[in-house]
Motif scaffolding. Structure first.
Motif, short mmCIF file in Angstrom:
data_model
loop_
_atom_site.label_atom_id
_atom_site.label_comp_id
_atom_site.label_asym_id
_atom_site.label_seq_id
_atom_site.Cartn_x
_atom_site.Cartn_y
_atom_site.Cartn_z
N TRP A 212 -11.74 3.42 -7.30
CA TRP A 212 -10.67 4.41 -7.34
C TRP A 212 -9.74 4.20 -6.17
O TRP A 212 -9.98 3.35 -5.32
CB TRP A 212 -11.23 5.83 -7.39
CG TRP A 212 -12.14 6.20 -6.26
CD1 TRP A 212 -13.44 5.87 -6.12
CD2 TRP A 212 -11.80 6.94 -5.09
NE1 TRP A 212 -13.94 6.36 -4.93
CE2 TRP A 212 -12.95 7.04 -4.29
CE3 TRP A 212 -10.64 7.54 -4.65
CZ2 TRP A 212 -12.96 7.69 -3.07
CZ3 TRP A 212 -10.66 8.21 -3.43
CH2 TRP A 212 -11.81 8.28 -2.67
N HIS A 213 -8.66 4.98 -6.11
CA HIS A 213 -7.67 4.86 -5.03
C HIS A 213 -7.57 6.18 -4.26
O HIS A 213 -7.63 7.26 -4.85
CB HIS A 213 -6.30 4.51 -5.61
CG HIS A 213 -6.24 3.12 -6.12
ND1 HIS A 213 -6.58 2.78 -7.40
CD2 HIS A 213 -5.90 1.96 -5.51
CE1 HIS A 213 -6.45 1.49 -7.57
NE2 HIS A 213 -6.04 0.97 -6.44
N PHE A 214 -7.43 6.04 -2.96
CA PHE A 214 -7.32 7.18 -2.06
C PHE A 214 -5.88 7.24 -1.55
O PHE A 214 -5.36 6.23 -1.06
CB PHE A 214 -8.30 7.00 -0.90
CG PHE A 214 -8.21 8.04 0.16
CD1 PHE A 214 -8.65 9.32 -0.06
CD2 PHE A 214 -7.67 7.72 1.41
CE1 PHE A 214 -8.57 10.29 0.93
CE2 PHE A 214 -7.58 8.68 2.40
CZ PHE A 214 -8.03 9.96 2.16
N HIS A 215 -5.22 8.39 -1.65
CA HIS A 215 -3.87 8.57 -1.13
C HIS A 215 -3.96 9.21 0.25
O HIS A 215 -4.52 10.30 0.38
CB HIS A 215 -3.02 9.41 -2.07
CG HIS A 215 -2.69 8.70 -3.33
ND1 HIS A 215 -2.40 9.35 -4.50
CD2 HIS A 215 -2.61 7.38 -3.62
CE1 HIS A 215 -2.15 8.47 -5.44
NE2 HIS A 215 -2.28 7.27 -4.93
N SER A 216 -3.43 8.53 1.23
CA SER A 216 -3.52 8.99 2.61
C SER A 216 -2.11 9.14 3.21
O SER A 216 -1.33 8.19 3.19
CB SER A 216 -4.32 7.97 3.42
OG SER A 216 -4.33 8.30 4.78
N PRO A 217 -1.80 10.31 3.79
CA PRO A 217 -0.51 10.45 4.48
C PRO A 217 -0.58 9.80 5.86
O PRO A 217 -1.56 9.96 6.59
CB PRO A 217 -0.32 11.96 4.58
CG PRO A 217 -1.70 12.52 4.53
CD PRO A 217 -2.54 11.57 3.73
N GLU B 168 0.13 6.27 1.65
CA GLU B 168 -0.56 4.99 1.46
C GLU B 168 -1.61 5.14 0.37
O GLU B 168 -2.38 6.09 0.37
CB GLU B 168 -1.22 4.59 2.79
CG GLU B 168 -1.89 3.27 2.79
CD GLU B 168 -2.45 2.92 4.15
OE1 GLU B 168 -2.20 1.81 4.62
OE2 GLU B 168 -3.14 3.77 4.76
N ARG B 169 -1.62 4.21 -0.55
CA ARG B 169 -2.59 4.21 -1.65
C ARG B 169 -3.59 3.09 -1.39
O ARG B 169 -3.27 1.91 -1.53
CB ARG B 169 -1.87 3.99 -2.98
CG ARG B 169 -2.78 4.08 -4.18
CD ARG B 169 -1.93 3.97 -5.45
NE ARG B 169 -2.74 4.26 -6.60
CZ ARG B 169 -3.00 3.37 -7.55
NH1 ARG B 169 -2.51 2.15 -7.48
NH2 ARG B 169 -3.74 3.73 -8.59
N LEU B 170 -4.80 3.46 -0.99
CA LEU B 170 -5.82 2.48 -0.62
C LEU B 170 -6.89 2.36 -1.70
O LEU B 170 -7.41 3.37 -2.18
CB LEU B 170 -6.49 2.88 0.69
CG LEU B 170 -5.61 2.86 1.93
CD1 LEU B 170 -6.34 3.46 3.10
CD2 LEU B 170 -5.16 1.45 2.23
N PRO B 171 -7.25 1.13 -2.04
CA PRO B 171 -8.35 0.95 -2.99
C PRO B 171 -9.69 1.15 -2.29
O PRO B 171 -9.94 0.57 -1.24
CB PRO B 171 -8.17 -0.50 -3.45
CG PRO B 171 -7.49 -1.17 -2.30
CD PRO B 171 -6.63 -0.12 -1.65
N ILE B 172 -10.52 2.00 -2.86
CA ILE B 172 -11.88 2.21 -2.33
C ILE B 172 -12.82 2.16 -3.52
O ILE B 172 -12.80 3.06 -4.37
CB ILE B 172 -12.00 3.54 -1.56
CG1 ILE B 172 -11.05 3.53 -0.37
CG2 ILE B 172 -13.44 3.75 -1.11
CD1 ILE B 172 -11.04 4.80 0.45
N PHE C 92 0.80 -1.22 0.00
CA PHE C 92 0.00 0.00 0.00
C PHE C 92 0.84 1.28 0.00
O PHE C 92 0.41 2.30 -0.51
CB PHE C 92 -0.95 0.04 1.20
CG PHE C 92 -1.91 -1.11 1.24
CD1 PHE C 92 -2.91 -1.23 0.28
CD2 PHE C 92 -1.82 -2.10 2.21
CE1 PHE C 92 -3.79 -2.30 0.30
CE2 PHE C 92 -2.70 -3.16 2.23
CZ PHE C 92 -3.69 -3.27 1.27
N VAL C 93 2.01 1.25 0.60
CA VAL C 93 2.85 2.45 0.70
C VAL C 93 3.55 2.67 -0.64
O VAL C 93 4.26 1.80 -1.14
CB VAL C 93 3.87 2.35 1.85
CG1 VAL C 93 4.82 3.54 1.84
CG2 VAL C 93 3.14 2.26 3.18
N VAL C 94 3.35 3.87 -1.21
CA VAL C 94 3.92 4.18 -2.53
C VAL C 94 5.03 5.23 -2.46
O VAL C 94 5.74 5.43 -3.45
CB VAL C 94 2.82 4.62 -3.53
CG1 VAL C 94 1.86 3.47 -3.80
CG2 VAL C 94 2.07 5.84 -3.03
#
Length: 144
Positions: free
Chosen positions: A62-67, A55-59, A35-37
């Motif tokens: 689409w994908h959500f980028h979270s610090p 972190e790039r999470l699949p939702i 998940f960490v990009v």
């Protein structure tokens, strides 16, 4: 908030110290859990390495980028790795990986303690477990 504990054991073809040394390097964590990009803002603070992981999470589709705020340290003469992660939404993750020497390399006893609000606890636990399993496989490949 309620906590969930996830445990996993895996073997890596290296010494415990080499495995922990690899995990202590922030750049090593990119794609290690799936998940960490990216990592940025790396600094030393109070005996720990502190950084921001993206972190790039699949939702859904689409994908959500979270610090994520990440703090890592090693203990027990470099055979134990500890990572503490804080993310948005009140999700906190603590990873403790204890490595023990074996003839094949090192056995890792990996424990994740996840604390999250009820609304996202199930999803967070599912993603943490997927990351835990991926990390064990990826680390074994990287250290071979």
């Amino acid at each position: 908030m309620k906590s969930i504990v996830l445990q996993h054991q895996f073997t890596v073809p290296s010494t415990p110290e080499a495995a922990v040394s690899h995990l202590m390097e922030p750049s090593s964590y990119v794609e290690l859990n799936g998940f960490v990009v990216a990592v940025r803002d790396i600094r030393e603070e109070g005996g720990s390495t502190v950084y921001t992981a993206i972190e790039r999470l699949p939702i859904l589709w689409w994908h959500f980028h979270s610090p994520l705020k990440v703090r890592v340290r090693s203990e027990e003469a470099g055979t134990r790795f500890i990572m503490e992660v804080d993310s948005h939404g009140g999700v906190r993750v603590r990873v403790v990986t204890q490595f023990t020497s074996t003839p094949e390399g090192a056995v890792a006893d990996d424990t994740i303690t996840l604390t999250a609000p009820a609304l996202v606890r199930g999803y967070s636990a599912k993603q943490a477990r997927a990351g835990q399993l991926h990390r064990g496989q990826a680390l074994a490949v990287r250290l071979s």
